[in-house]
Design a protein around this motif. Structure first.
Motif, PDB file in Angstrom:
ATOM      1  N   ARG A  21       0.836  -1.211   0.000  1.00 28.77           N
ATOM      2  CA  ARG A  21       0.000   0.000   0.000  1.00 28.77           C
ATOM      3  C   ARG A  21       0.861   1.247   0.000  1.00 28.77           C
ATOM      4  N   ALA A  23       0.221   5.202   1.563  1.00 28.27           N
ATOM      5  CA  ALA A  23      -0.746   5.826   2.482  1.00 28.27           C
ATOM      6  C   ALA A  23      -0.411   7.292   2.766  1.00 28.27           C
ATOM      7  N   PRO A  24      -0.558   8.145   1.770  1.00 26.50           N
ATOM      8  CA  PRO A  24      -0.179   9.547   1.988  1.00 26.50           C
ATOM      9  C   PRO A  24      -1.188  10.310   2.850  1.00 26.50           C
ATOM     10  N   SER A  25      -0.692  11.314   3.560  1.00 26.00           N
ATOM     11  CA  SER A  25      -1.583  12.241   4.266  1.00 26.00           C
ATOM     12  C   SER A  25      -1.884  13.390   3.301  1.00 26.00           C
ATOM     13  N   GLU A  57      -4.736   9.122   4.144  1.00 22.97           N
ATOM     14  CA  GLU A  57      -4.789   9.198   5.611  1.00 22.97           C
ATOM     15  C   GLU A  57      -5.267  10.584   6.048  1.00 22.97           C
ATOM     16  N   TYR A 185      -2.292   8.554  14.646  1.00 26.40           N
ATOM     17  CA  TYR A 185      -1.704   7.807  13.527  1.00 26.40           C
ATOM     18  C   TYR A 185      -1.215   6.417  13.937  1.00 26.40           C
ATOM     19  N   VAL A 189      -3.017   3.497  11.690  1.00 26.12           N
ATOM     20  CA  VAL A 189      -2.269   2.862  10.600  1.00 26.12           C
ATOM     21  C   VAL A 189      -2.214   1.342  10.787  1.00 26.12           C
ATOM     22  N   ARG A 203       7.623   2.128   2.885  1.00 25.69           N
ATOM     23  CA  ARG A 203       7.411   3.580   3.066  1.00 25.69           C
ATOM     24  C   ARG A 203       8.753   4.252   3.297  1.00 25.69           C
ATOM     25  N   LEU A 207       9.755   7.236   8.676  1.00 24.45           N
ATOM     26  CA  LEU A 207       8.789   6.583   9.559  1.00 24.45           C
ATOM     27  C   LEU A 207       9.372   5.386  10.302  1.00 24.45           C
TER      28      LEU A 207
END
Ligand code: GLU
Length: 307
Positions: A21, A23-25, A57, A185, A189, A203, A207
């Motif tokens: 996946r 998963a950008p904000s 996100e 978060y 997540v 990612r 992170l």
């Protein structure tokens, strides 16, 4: 609607259906560092004939910039990165976040905390003030995850190597529901990756410091954690994290083909110059994809065309 249960997750693992996946904000346009993460996670999923999911996100409304989710999706599409299945929006998953939170509270693995940011020591590591009850005169504001009884987490990161970290090392007991009532978060997540049956999280290395906390949440909920792969941090020619300014971002300053070439170069997969189109470059990277070629980073890129 089909639901993914824990047993589906096991089945996926067993059959080795890879689910990845991005998963950008939605806090602004897609930056070059995010493009690298998107391309890396897409290649890793496609190379294993897996699925690649896209989850926006948008769980933190004060930080959401109107229109940026659509803009990010359009940028990904322009670069040839299309998600399998509908785009997911994290705000729609509040019920399952809340259920996980209730479970952690019921298990005694999380607790209400009456402290505010001002009460934290200078090192930012929460000392456990409310772990055994909120002191008189205070009321619960946030909910924190206990880390005091946790053991050290061993992470085998496909790019960054082996990492040993205690989940409380960086922050102490960490917030999983914020004082403003929003799910944090670190919990959201985990719940969403688990619900989607994600088998590997790919990612950016920014992170990596969250990973031990997230594995701790997986363990607390009795879920198998995914595999991990943290892509190199992208820095400018002075070794600084790429500025958020669009003025310097290769996605804004260069033609798409050049930005894609730079992204692939950052991942250790620069195509030969005969590959000129976006899809030609992506096809080449897919055929030649080998995570061992990905540098640990940080990777410096020139921000101006011609560098
Ligand atoms: N939404 C997070 C971000 O954009 C990334 C979450 C993740 O990949 O775990 O920084």
């Amino acid at each position: 609607m089909m639901k993914t249960s824990a047993s589906d997750h096991q089945l996926n693992r067993h059959m080795r259906t890879y689910i990845g996946r991005f998963a950008p904000s939605p806090t602004g346009p897609l930056h070059f560092g995010s493009l690298v993460a998107a391309v890396g996670s897409w290649l890793q999923a496609r190379h294993q004939q897996g699925r690649w999911l896209l989850r926006i996100e948008d769980i933190d409304p004060p930080r959401v910039v109107q229109g940026s989710a659509e803009q990010q999706i359009a940028t990904l599409t322009r670069f040839g990165l299309k998600a399998d299945g509908p785009v997911q929006y994290q705000r729609q998953f509040h019920d399952r976040h809340a259920m996980a939170l209730e479970r952690l509270l019921a298990l005694g693995l999380a607790y209400p905390c009456g402290c505010s940011r001002r009460d934290l020591p200078a090192d930012g590591i929460y000392p456990g003030t409310c772990r055994n009850g909120i002191p008189d005169g205070r009321t619960g504001r946030s909910i924190r995850m206990r880390t005091d009884r946790a053991s050290t987490i061993e992470i085998h990161d496909r790019v960054q190597g082996d990492i040993s970290e205690h989940p409380g090392q960086r922050t102490g007991d960490f917030v999983i529901r914020r004082a403003d009532g929003l799910i944090a978060y670190q919990l959201a997540v985990v719940v969403d990756d688990h619900a989607s049956g994600v088998t590997e999280v790919v990612r950016g290395a920014d992170l990596i410091g969250s990973t031990a906390r997230q594995v701790h949440v997986y363990q607390a909920l009795g879920w198998q954690s995914p595999d991990w792969m943290h892509l190199p941090l992208i820095v400018d020619e002075h070794g600084r994290k790429l500025s958020k300014s669009e003025r310097d971002d290769p996605i804004e300053t260069r033609p798409d083909g050049e930005a894609m070439r730079l992204a692939l170069r950052a991942l250790g997969h620069e195509p030969s110059p005969v590959r000129k189109t976006l899809s030609g470059m992506l096809d080449w990277a897919l055929e030649n994809w080998n995570p061992e070629r990905i540098p640990r980073g940080p990777v410096a890129i020139g921000t101006q065309p011609g560098h």
